[in-house]
Design a protein around this motif. Structure first.
Motif, PDB file in Angstrom:
ATOM      1  N   UNK A 136      40.092  41.442  37.436  1.00  0.00           N
ATOM      2  CA  UNK A 136      40.592  40.354  37.270  1.00  0.00           C
ATOM      3  C   UNK A 136      40.461  39.351  38.625  1.00  0.00           C
ATOM      4  N   UNK A 137      40.249  38.052  39.169  1.00  0.00           N
ATOM      5  CA  UNK A 137      40.459  36.537  39.553  1.00  0.00           C
ATOM      6  C   UNK A 137      41.331  36.425  40.386  1.00  0.00           C
ATOM      7  N   UNK A 138      41.298  36.727  42.000  1.00  0.00           N
ATOM      8  CA  UNK A 138      42.311  36.324  42.640  1.00  0.00           C
ATOM      9  C   UNK A 138      43.552  36.881  42.397  1.00  0.00           C
ATOM     10  N   UNK A 139      43.576  38.446  41.843  1.00  0.00           N
ATOM     11  CA  UNK A 139      44.921  39.056  42.234  1.00  0.00           C
ATOM     12  C   UNK A 139      44.836  39.973  43.469  1.00  0.00           C
ATOM     13  N   UNK A 153      39.600  41.968  53.157  1.00  0.00           N
ATOM     14  CA  UNK A 153      40.541  40.468  53.643  1.00  0.00           C
ATOM     15  C   UNK A 153      41.775  39.768  52.357  1.00  0.00           C
ATOM     16  N   UNK A 154      42.655  40.097  52.277  1.00  0.00           N
ATOM     17  CA  UNK A 154      43.531  39.734  50.749  1.00  0.00           C
ATOM     18  C   UNK A 154      42.178  40.233  49.464  1.00  0.00           C
ATOM     19  N   UNK A 155      42.123  39.277  48.878  1.00  0.00           N
ATOM     20  CA  UNK A 155      40.870  38.718  47.799  1.00  0.00           C
ATOM     21  C   UNK A 155      39.793  39.342  48.052  1.00  0.00           C
ATOM     22  N   UNK A 156      39.122  38.989  48.836  1.00  0.00           N
ATOM     23  CA  UNK A 156      37.745  38.775  48.984  1.00  0.00           C
ATOM     24  C   UNK A 156      36.794  39.561  49.003  1.00  0.00           C
ATOM     25  N   UNK A 207      33.524  40.672  50.721  1.00  0.00           N
ATOM     26  CA  UNK A 207      32.302  39.601  52.385  1.00  0.00           C
ATOM     27  C   UNK A 207      32.662  40.129  53.817  1.00  0.00           C
ATOM     28  N   UNK A 208      32.614  41.719  54.077  1.00  0.00           N
ATOM     29  CA  UNK A 208      32.424  42.330  55.753  1.00  0.00           C
ATOM     30  C   UNK A 208      32.304  41.854  56.224  1.00  0.00           C
ATOM     31  N   UNK A 247      35.242  35.519  39.693  1.00  0.00           N
ATOM     32  CA  UNK A 247      34.128  34.863  40.118  1.00  0.00           C
ATOM     33  C   UNK A 247      33.157  34.852  39.955  1.00  0.00           C
TER      34      UNK A 247
END
Lengths: 233, 233, 233, 233
Positions: free
Chosen positions: A45-48, A25-28, A98-99, A76
């Motif tokens: 890259x982190x959080x993109x 989900x999102x950038x997880x 993080x499934x 991260x």
């Protein structure tokens, strides 16, 4: 730079598959691809957001976690990837998600029992859950120590990362790997499906028994050993 | 009017994301975007199907709940939004859904325990469930009182709406917010995923422990504080 | 060769439907279509991704499991298909999946009880779970013995493969069949849905009773017998 | 014929929405639209795949279940629709599905308790489960008796079909209705969502209390009565 294009493309493709497979989900999540000759890996890259990623955005990092090429901050979780690449010489790709179902098992701090052949077709052990990290490890270099926590769990149980290509980190989430990042993505999807099936199995029958040894052995031999007969190779 | 176009567009975009993210069925949700300089917010009209919505349909309402611009009746939950904007000065967007797993937790009248780092990456507290409203509050100005019920729950527990950007209202459903309505939408999706994971965790292991303090602290520091290192900023 | 084109196309179409119906992840399934006049069936090659399959890739195999036509290795479950075609003369198609809910029931080693008319519209018995195979069978010709394990379960319970077109193999996964491979695909989707409903039924009410005999009989008669009135035929 | 076109189109559109909303697998459902002036309703033909349906295929049936127009056999549940149209004068559309969560509740033979405002926004009673039919009713005219079983359950509990627009039939599945077939489709989706939420609520907290009377009353008044303020009408 041109020499990194192959792993940047492979890492990019793998990262893009994670939301398509319903694993993030999102950038997880993050995927990386390794070039052992160059001693580096390419990582998200982190959080993109996934929809904004381009192959050239993949950051090139060495096995000590130093950024070698790229302008963005790497994921991260980069140090966890670095530790595993440095210490496990035969892996070429790593995926962290993080499934939902696998993460729920990680949150229970328990291994996923081997209940059937879907599981045994991929690994013939329970899926290990590395224990919760000590406060010292957490307060130190957290992501770096996460890599050691995974390696220690494998060492303690005498597991091989070539045979068992997935792990849960307690209270965190799963990591998977393989010879290539494509295989690591495949393994993360298999892990999620096996995690869901194992949960359902326990829901229907709380005392469901583990798969019996003869079946575990048989499924191991179908894919390995001299008489292997699964697939086209 | 031109001065409202930015928040109307932002509110519209946010409302349209809710069904796309699987967070609302039919019209079971609403999102609003706030302009603090103008002292108003734009919110979805009541009971209009998402596929018929246009940005200009977003109703402009002030922080006392009076319609300032627009011909349609605003969402029936408008007064709850108004109370929160009026009292919490740092929030710029609010989302209300009846997303399945979060709503089920609300129906149990219990907080969602912090079981893992997926949760801790977003907030380092259990997700609070505001208690069932008293009969007096319900029979009074219901939606207005729902706002106060949320604020009272935060005050009673000494929670900050800048740190905890989501809440369950007992027997009702979740609300989330953030500096922008985009962040509020993000938070509503995170809440739903965390709610599902927490339910599964309890199903697999009814006595699963909460995340230990050292991990809660670590994840708080990763995103906040002087040493924050998540994302590109 | 031209004579095999019809069953290759039917087997191909059926295999492609399995991921579309959400019944298989990656290559976790296989479908075959039989030509009784020619004494052969067409089956998916082993371990080939669905998106790369072409009708001409379907391998032609006889009822003893010998490859008659095709350059790829047939599915590793081919001998199970062969045994069933050889011994059950009225079936024209077989599907094997590891669909999530049906596989979870298989992992519990229990039959799926008949709880409602959704089940009874398709079969008026519990969905049988063939017992775990003996070590001797497993260590012998495993996939061949899987076929016999299914047939023995039907013989022991006096079930007819024309009436009960689906089975679970304990600790493994479901098989379904029918007059055509299209019907076998349909049955595998029905089985998955019925498996999910039965799990939910037990979750809501652990002592939920089986469907009562009068309703079982009624639903049997609606589709069979002289007074059948379901469908257009 | 031209006079039936409006209800044929409405029934067709409604039937096509059922798979789009995830409420039916294959042909496990049917929707009908009624014209009270003509004393007939249009209903899906029996056992025809949704992707092959055309508006003109909708069969025209009177309130005694006689086919008035059309060459195909109407849905096997036609008599249930006919009984409800004949006896409940204010309903204009009926939908029958075997949607997963609602059907699981039906299989437990229990009402769905009112646990929250998602439920109360639509009806302020538990969703009734009509009891299992007697053997006499089953062995008689089954689908006709199913209609009476539903009506009897409403009469026994003193429920109004204008207030409660949905029911479970024990061991079978849900029926819903409304002033129009569009409303009946809406209700069948609401029922499925409420059924899922109620199941989850019980899973998280087995002794979760029903919604308290003041909230039930409030939500009833929001949509009904002189002070109603939900929607644009």
């Amino acid at each position: 730079m041109e020499q990194y294009e192959a792993i940047q493309q492979a890492a990019y493709d793998a990262n893009m598959q994670l939301p398509a497979l319903g694993l993030v989900l999102f950038t997880f999540g993050n995927a990386s691809a390794c070039d052992r000759d160059l001693g580096v890996f390419a990582i998200k890259p982190s959080g993109v957001a996934y929809e904004k990623l381009r192959p050239a955005d993949m950051v090139i990092v060495d096995f000590d976690g130093n950024t070698v090429n790229g302008t963005m901050r790497p994921s991260s979780d980069t140090l966890t990837h670095a530790v595993l690449y440095k210490n496990w010489e035969n892996i070429g790709g790593i995926v962290h998600t993080h499934s939902t179902y696998a993460t729920a098992w990680a949150q229970t701090q328990t291994d996923i029992p081997i209940f059937g052949t879907t599981h045994a077709d991929h690994l013939t052990e329970d899926i290990p859950c590395a224990p919760v990290m000590s406060d010292e490890m957490i307060e130190g270099d957290y992501e770096y120590q996460t890599g050691f926590q995974i390696m220690n769990a494998f060492a303690d149980r005498n597991l091989s990362p070539e045979e068992v290509e997935m792990v849960l980190v307690a209270n965190h989430a799963p990591f998977s790997w393989g010879k290539s990042v494509e295989k690591a993505v495949y393994n993360s999807a298999v892990l999620e499906e096996v995690a869901k099936m194992a949960w359902l199995t326990r829901q229907i029958r709380p005392d469901a028994p583990r798969l019996k040894p003869a079946l575990i052995r048989k499924h191991f031999e179908r894919k390995h050993g001299s008489g292997a007969y699964y697939g086209q190779e």
